[in-house]
Design an enzyme around this catalytic site. Structure first.
Site, PDB file in Angstrom:
ATOM      1  N   GLU A   1      13.523   0.628 -39.809  1.00  0.00           N
ATOM      2  CA  GLU A   1      14.388   0.956 -40.947  1.00  0.00           C
ATOM      3  C   GLU A   1      15.055   2.331 -40.816  1.00  0.00           C
ATOM      4  O   GLU A   1      16.136   2.547 -41.341  1.00  0.00           O
ATOM      5  CB  GLU A   1      13.558   0.842 -42.224  1.00  0.00           C
ATOM      6  CG  GLU A   1      14.297   1.035 -43.519  1.00  0.00           C
ATOM      7  CD  GLU A   1      15.364  -0.016 -43.821  1.00  0.00           C
ATOM      8  OE1 GLU A   1      15.579  -0.941 -43.019  1.00  0.00           O
ATOM      9  OE2 GLU A   1      16.028   0.124 -44.862  1.00  0.00           O
TER      10      GLU A   1
ATOM     11  N   THR B   1      31.234  -7.022 -48.089  1.00  0.00           N
ATOM     12  CA  THR B   1      30.097  -6.318 -47.501  1.00  0.00           C
ATOM     13  C   THR B   1      28.839  -7.191 -47.428  1.00  0.00           C
ATOM     14  O   THR B   1      27.869  -6.832 -46.788  1.00  0.00           O
ATOM     15  CB  THR B   1      29.816  -4.982 -48.228  1.00  0.00           C
ATOM     16  OG1 THR B   1      28.875  -4.229 -47.470  1.00  0.00           O
ATOM     17  CG2 THR B   1      29.292  -5.208 -49.629  1.00  0.00           C
TER      18      THR B   1
END
Ligand SMILES: *[C@@H]1O[C@H](CO)[C@@H](O)[C@H](O)[C@H]1NC(C)=O
Length: 530
Positions: free
Chosen positions: A386, A518
């Site tokens: 991440e 998006t």
């Protein structure tokens, strides 16, 4: 940007902690044991067919449909369900455009029937929904379905009543979402109560939350002829196009991360291309792709941001001048930490380079996409963590390992929670270069997903991308698995060059008739194609 309340808090917290360590000591952090990066990214010689991605989609759909149909989110380990987006079946709606592109008529029919039953004023498990997330997932998903089913996929849904209810529900949702703009400045707040048509009392919104609405709202205006939706999004955007005070734009085109609801002025703080701001920069360019006349000024702002990023922000880890990472900025100071959302920038720069026919921008985007490739392919799971952090010069002490070109960039957080952003960039990279390595990387990642994330009902996150078995499974499967991961994998491997929704390479004269929002929902372009 995508942030559920929980992940927002975690993201801000971990960024804050990393920043604190970095800024207070000038050194990078607690000792970590991570395997050295391979010098050469792993490459398999082959990749499979896009039909296998269709099978994976069907597998994930069957699990959701069996355990949670109509609810928001499947927990793919415990096979339990969550209504974390108001209970409007976000997984079903977010999956719709992918099901259409894969020509999965059965699933498309199920989802359209479900959409016809929804009441947008009833919020399950609370009174409010997140305006930004509903805009990009539900609203963008339905508008995209409308465009696809009234265009290249007219043969997928023949029932006129269902098509009409999709249209009606898309407009109904638009009429609910406009409530978010009822603020002193017209900058929307992020929590909206659809029944009362009220917002929360938040003092600020994120740059992404206020500045990535234009595609969806303008598209609804262009479909319906009602200019109100687009006007509201443009008013909110106007503050970000001319940010005040000027000191909140530390580099030309690059801003801080929060905007005041009261007067539309920028708040102090850090900035970056990752969470909190990402899709604002993304939409400056994509608004231009959508309507190249009306949104020409947006492109100018995007170019400014792109130029500043290349000139002042781009960072190369020690020993790898060819790799590009994007630090955050705090005024003009840079911090070498990057979240996984930031990987979308590879694709964004490549798209910008293709539509403006500028090889410098394309090469810059490719260097980001390739850095991600090297990092993902260096792990046994072929997935990435991440957060990454890195050192440019090995001057400060660097983790537990000797500072070498193999250790100068590391995953500082090793969880993988089905983030699609690097696949997104490989898709644009493949469209721009047709280099098969992007297909090979995508295939490796898909195999990794099958190996360590797959469950009997879907795909889970994992706790450790550097462990061969991925460590512990994380019991959550956000809807972007269907909207983005599986769609980008499918698009990367899909050989159908005539498919109109594919990103086009303007350098070869093939212009874009579609633009992906998006959440990877394709919207039909309205202005002259670029
Ligand atoms: C291409 O983009 C780069 C980076 O923003 C810029 O410096 C350069 O002037 C552009 N080239 C042209 C021909 O516009």
């Amino acid at each position: 940007m995508r942030l559920t309340p929980r992940s927002a808090a975690t993201a801000v917290l971990s960024l804050g902690v990393i920043w604190l360590i970095w800024s207070s000591t000038g050194q990078l952090g607690p000792k970590l044991h991570v395997p050295a990066l391979l010098k050469t990214p792993y490459l398999s010689n082959q990749y499979g067919s896009s039909d296998e991605i269709k099978d994976a989609f069907q597998h994930a759909w069957n699990g959701y449909s069996r355990y949670c149909f109509g609810q928001d989110t499947l927990h793919p380990v415990s096979n339990t369900c969550d209504n974390d987006f108001g209970g409007w079946g976000v997984t079903a709606i977010d999956a719709l455009s992918t099901a259409i592109i894969m020509e999965n008529e059965n699933v498309v029919g199920q989802i359209l029937n479900f959409i016809a039953t929804l009441d947008w004023t009833i919020v399950k498990g609370g009174t409010s929904v997140q305006f930004f997330e509903v805009t990009i997932r539900h609203f963008g998903g339905m508008i995209s379905a409308y465009d696809l089913l009234n265009g290249p996929f007219a043969h997928i849904a023949k029932d006129d009543a269902l098509r009409q209810s999709l249209f009606d529900q898309m407009v109904n949702l638009g009429d609910v979402l406009v409530c978010a703009f009822k603020t002193p400045s017209g900058v929307p707040r992020n929590w909206v109560n659809p029944l009362a048509c009220e917002t929360d009392n938040g003092r600020t919104n994120t740059v992404a939350g206020a500045g990535s609405l234009i595609l969806e709202f303008q598209r609804l205006s262009d479909i319906t002829g009602n200019t109100n939706y687009g006007d509201l999004a443009k008013k909110a955007q106007s503050y970000l196009l001319n940010p005040e005070p000027k000191k909140r734009e530390p580099y030309p085109g690059l801003l801080t991360s929060f905007i005041n609801i009261g007067d539309g002025r920028m708040a102090a703080g850090k900035g970056g291309w990752g969470s909190l701001s990402d899709s604002f920069y993304e939409y400056l360019l994509k608004a231009y792709v959508y309507d190249s006349i009306e949104f020409a000024p947006y492109l100018e702002r995007w170019k400014l941001a792109a130029e500043s990023t290349i000139q002042y922000i781009a960072s190369h880890p020690y020993g790898h001048p060819e790799w590009t990472l994007l630090p955050q900025w705090d005024n003009i100071l840079l911090g070498n930490t990057m979240d996984s959302l930031t990987w979308f920038t590879g694709g964004n720069f490549i798209l910008g380079g293709m539509v403006t026919r500028n090889q410098t921008l394309i090469d810059f985007g490719l260097s980001i996409a390739d850095t991600g490739g090297a990092l993902y392919m260096s792990t046994p799971t072929r997935l990435g963590g991440e957060f990454v952090w890195w050192t440019n010069n090995c001057k400060a002490s660097w983790g537990a390992t000797e500072c070498t070109p193999d250790t100068s960039v590391q995953f500082s957080t090793k969880t993988f929670i089905l983030r699609p952003e690097l696949l997104e960039s490989w898709y644009y990279a493949y469209r721009a270069t047709k280099d098969k390595k992007y297909r090979q990387w995508a295939w490796e990642t898909f195999q990794g997903l099958n190996r360590v994330c797959k469950t009997s009902s879907g795909f889970a996150g994992i706790s450790d991308v550097t462990a061969p078995d991925g460590g512990v499974k994380i019991d959550k499967q956000e809807s972007f698995l269907y909207a983005e991961i599986l769609k980008y994998l499918y698009l990367i491997l899909n050989d159908d060059e005539t498919a109109p929704y594919h990103v086009q390479d303007s350098r070869t004269g093939s212009l874009n008739g579609w633009v992906l929002n998006t959440e990877a929902h394709p919207l039909r372009v309205t202005g002259p194609h670029v």
